[in-house]
Design an enzyme around this catalytic site. Structure first.
Site, PDB file in Angstrom:
ATOM      1  N   ASP A 126      -6.369  -6.907   4.324  1.00  0.00           N
ATOM      2  CA  ASP A 126      -7.496  -6.251   3.647  1.00  0.00           C
ATOM      3  C   ASP A 126      -8.404  -7.308   3.029  1.00  0.00           C
ATOM      4  OD1 ASP A 126      -9.016  -4.146   2.405  1.00  0.00           O
ATOM      5  OD2 ASP A 126      -8.000  -4.648   0.524  1.00  0.00           O
TER       6      ASP A 126
ATOM      7  N   TYR B 278       0.828  -1.209   0.000  1.00  0.00           N
ATOM      8  CA  TYR B 278       0.000   0.000   0.000  1.00  0.00           C
ATOM      9  C   TYR B 278       0.865   1.264   0.000  1.00  0.00           C
ATOM     10  CZ  TYR B 278      -4.657  -1.948   0.905  1.00  0.00           C
ATOM     11  OH  TYR B 278      -5.865  -2.580   0.804  1.00  0.00           O
TER      12      TYR B 278
ATOM     13  N   ASP C 296      -3.108 -18.266   0.424  1.00  0.00           N
ATOM     14  CA  ASP C 296      -4.129 -18.937  -0.398  1.00  0.00           C
ATOM     15  C   ASP C 296      -4.832 -20.018   0.416  1.00  0.00           C
ATOM     16  OD1 ASP C 296      -1.656 -20.227  -0.374  1.00  0.00           O
ATOM     17  OD2 ASP C 296      -1.725 -20.849  -2.475  1.00  0.00           O
TER      18      ASP C 296
ATOM     19  N   ASP D 264     -12.397  -8.992   4.590  1.00  0.00           N
ATOM     20  CA  ASP D 264     -13.694  -8.984   3.893  1.00  0.00           C
ATOM     21  C   ASP D 264     -14.264 -10.399   3.859  1.00  0.00           C
ATOM     22  OD1 ASP D 264     -13.323  -6.261   3.305  1.00  0.00           O
ATOM     23  OD2 ASP D 264     -14.120  -6.481   1.264  1.00  0.00           O
TER      24      ASP D 264
ATOM     25  N   LYS E 262       3.032 -15.386   2.294  1.00  0.00           N
ATOM     26  CA  LYS E 262       3.195 -16.126   1.042  1.00  0.00           C
ATOM     27  C   LYS E 262       4.687 -16.418   0.913  1.00  0.00           C
ATOM     28  CE  LYS E 262       1.691 -17.815  -2.869  1.00  0.00           C
ATOM     29  NZ  LYS E 262       0.833 -19.008  -2.962  1.00  0.00           N
TER      30      LYS E 262
HETATM   31  C1  IPM Z   1     -10.384  -1.125   4.041  1.00  0.00           C
HETATM   32  C2  IPM Z   1     -10.597  -0.539   2.674  1.00  0.00           C
HETATM   33  C3  IPM Z   1      -9.427   0.392   2.361  1.00  0.00           C
HETATM   34  C4  IPM Z   1      -8.161  -0.438   2.396  1.00  0.00           C
HETATM   35  C5  IPM Z   1      -9.563   1.143   1.029  1.00  0.00           C
HETATM   36  C6  IPM Z   1     -10.838   1.936   0.948  1.00  0.00           C
HETATM   37  C7  IPM Z   1      -8.373   2.023   0.762  1.00  0.00           C
HETATM   38  O1  IPM Z   1     -10.741  -1.553   1.735  1.00  0.00           O
HETATM   39  O2  IPM Z   1     -10.278  -0.351   5.003  1.00  0.00           O
HETATM   40  O3  IPM Z   1     -10.362  -2.344   4.150  1.00  0.00           O
HETATM   41  O4  IPM Z   1      -7.823  -1.104   1.414  1.00  0.00           O
HETATM   42  O5  IPM Z   1      -7.501  -0.435   3.436  1.00  0.00           O
HETATM   43 MG    MG Z   2     -10.914  -3.499   2.566  1.00  0.00          MG
END
Ligand code: IPM
Ligand code: MG
Length: 358
Positions: free
Chosen positions: A249, A142, A225, A253, A192
């Site tokens: 990240d 990042y 993975d 999710d 990884k």
């Molecule tokens: C998160 C989001 C952010 C990230 C984006 C919006 C930059 O996906 O907080 O998980 O990737 O950190």
């Molecule tokens: Mg995110």
């Protein structure tokens, strides 16, 4: 006690969900005799519209001068085609960096009454799921060097770099170990290392650090993975997971969805001090913005984490968590977590019900 909170509402559903969290914080303030002062500042697309940049200097100053920061979400279709330096996401990355928030904790917990909202079979989640993802937040790909160009033979190209120093890995390992010490005393470090040099350093450093300073903690390694697969195959095997910025990240999710909805997951971002930034892990959902259907629970739980982790108010944290659980147990649902025989309510009603139960 008196607390100054900077609120970065952001874009899309950001203002709605922050207002839900503020409602709940005010209820906590009333019950426990605290006063929360809220100062709203711009970040993301709304800041680009008002000042031409996603993170105005004035916003950074306010955040650094406050006791903690609550953030809604940033981004939206409107700003999708801007040059990379003035995209809304740059505001979020910028404030994390400016506040030195290298540690991002994302607890993915399956609420008892939402077990059937998980896309996984009941047999897989019936034992409960609680995965604490500890994501490194100010390093890696990042923030690594990047570039693009055009090469005569192959045309356009672009590159990003994943780079970690021992110091960066050690400090996030410490955070994960501190959390694990109070829980199962086991961390799973995700990397990884079969391909990436940065991951091999990650793995070596996590082990060396944990062995030296936390001999009671067991460190298990998992390739990313495989981790993605294991989270849906057997989520109960995870407790504390420590990983890099980008892997965290992605896996957070996935873990969020396993627990029923991404609308339920909060996160804290902290550095060396107590001032943090608290936000839901979901985005700005521009498609449902302004319709009062967004689930405010992730942001309300983020506010609860602020009370516990920045202000040391553990009872107040529990009061919010219990209120959320009992509203869910009573069958109230926003659209994203709607189930059979439940009552569908608006986002603002959800916040109101939770506030009433404090
Ligand atoms: C998160 C989001 C952010 C990230 C984006 C919006 C930059 O996906 O907080 O998980 O990737 O950190
Ligand atoms: Mg995110």
């Amino acid at each position: 006690m008196n607390f100054n909170i900077t609120v970065l509402d952001g874009d899309g559903i950001g203002p709605e969900i922050c207002s839900g969290a503020i409602k709940v914080l005010n209820a906590v303030g009333k019950k426990y005799a605290h006063s929360f002062n809220f100062t709203h500042k711009l970040i993301g697309g709304c800041a680009i519209d008002a000042c031409g940049v996603p993170l105005p200097e004035d916003t950074v100053k306010a955040c650094l001068a406050s006791d903690s920061v609550l953030l809604g979400a940033v981004g939206g279709y409107k700003w999708d085609n801007l040059p990379v330096d003035i995209r809304p996401e740059k505001g979020l990355l910028g404030i994390r960096k400016a506040m030195g928030l290298y540690s991002n904790i994302r607890p993915a917990k399956l609420w008892k009454s939402l077990a059937s909202a998980s896309p996984l079979k009941y047999e897989i989640v019936k034992g409960g799921v609680e995965i604490i993802i500890v994501r490194e937040l100010t390093g890696g790909i990042y923030f690594g060097e990047r570039g693009k160009g055009i090469d005569g033979n192959n045309g356009e190209y672009a590159w990003d770099t994943e780079k970690y120093s021992v110091k960066e890995i050690q400090r996030i390992t410490k955070i994960a170990c501190d959390i694990a010490a109070k829980r199962t005393k086991k961390i799973i470090s995700v990397d990884k290392a079969n391909v990436l040099e940065s991951s091999r350093l990650w793995r070596k450093t996590v082990h060396a650090y944990a062995e030296k300073y936390y001999p009671e903690i067991t460190v298990e390694d998992m390739l990313v993975d495989n981790a993605a697969m294991q989270i849906v195959k057997n989520p109960a095997q995870f407790d504390v997971v420590v990983t890099s910025n980008i892997f965290g990240d992605i896996l957070s999710d996935e873990a969020a969805q396993v627990t029923g909805s991404i609308g339920m997951l909060a996160s804290s971002s902290l550095g060396d001090g107590t001032r943090g930034l608290y936000e839901p892990i979901h985005g700005s959902a521009p498609d449902i913005a302004g319709k009062d259907v967004a689930n405010p629970i992730a942001t309300i739980l983020a506010a609860a984490m602020m009370l516990r982790d920045s202000f040391n108010l553990a009872d107040e944290y529990t009061a919010i968590e219990n209120a959320v659980a009992s509203v869910l147990d009573s069958g109230y649902r926003t659209a994203d977590i709607m189930q059979d025989n439940c009552k569908k309510i608006k986002g603002s009603e959800m916040a109101e019900l939770i506030a009433q139960l404090i």
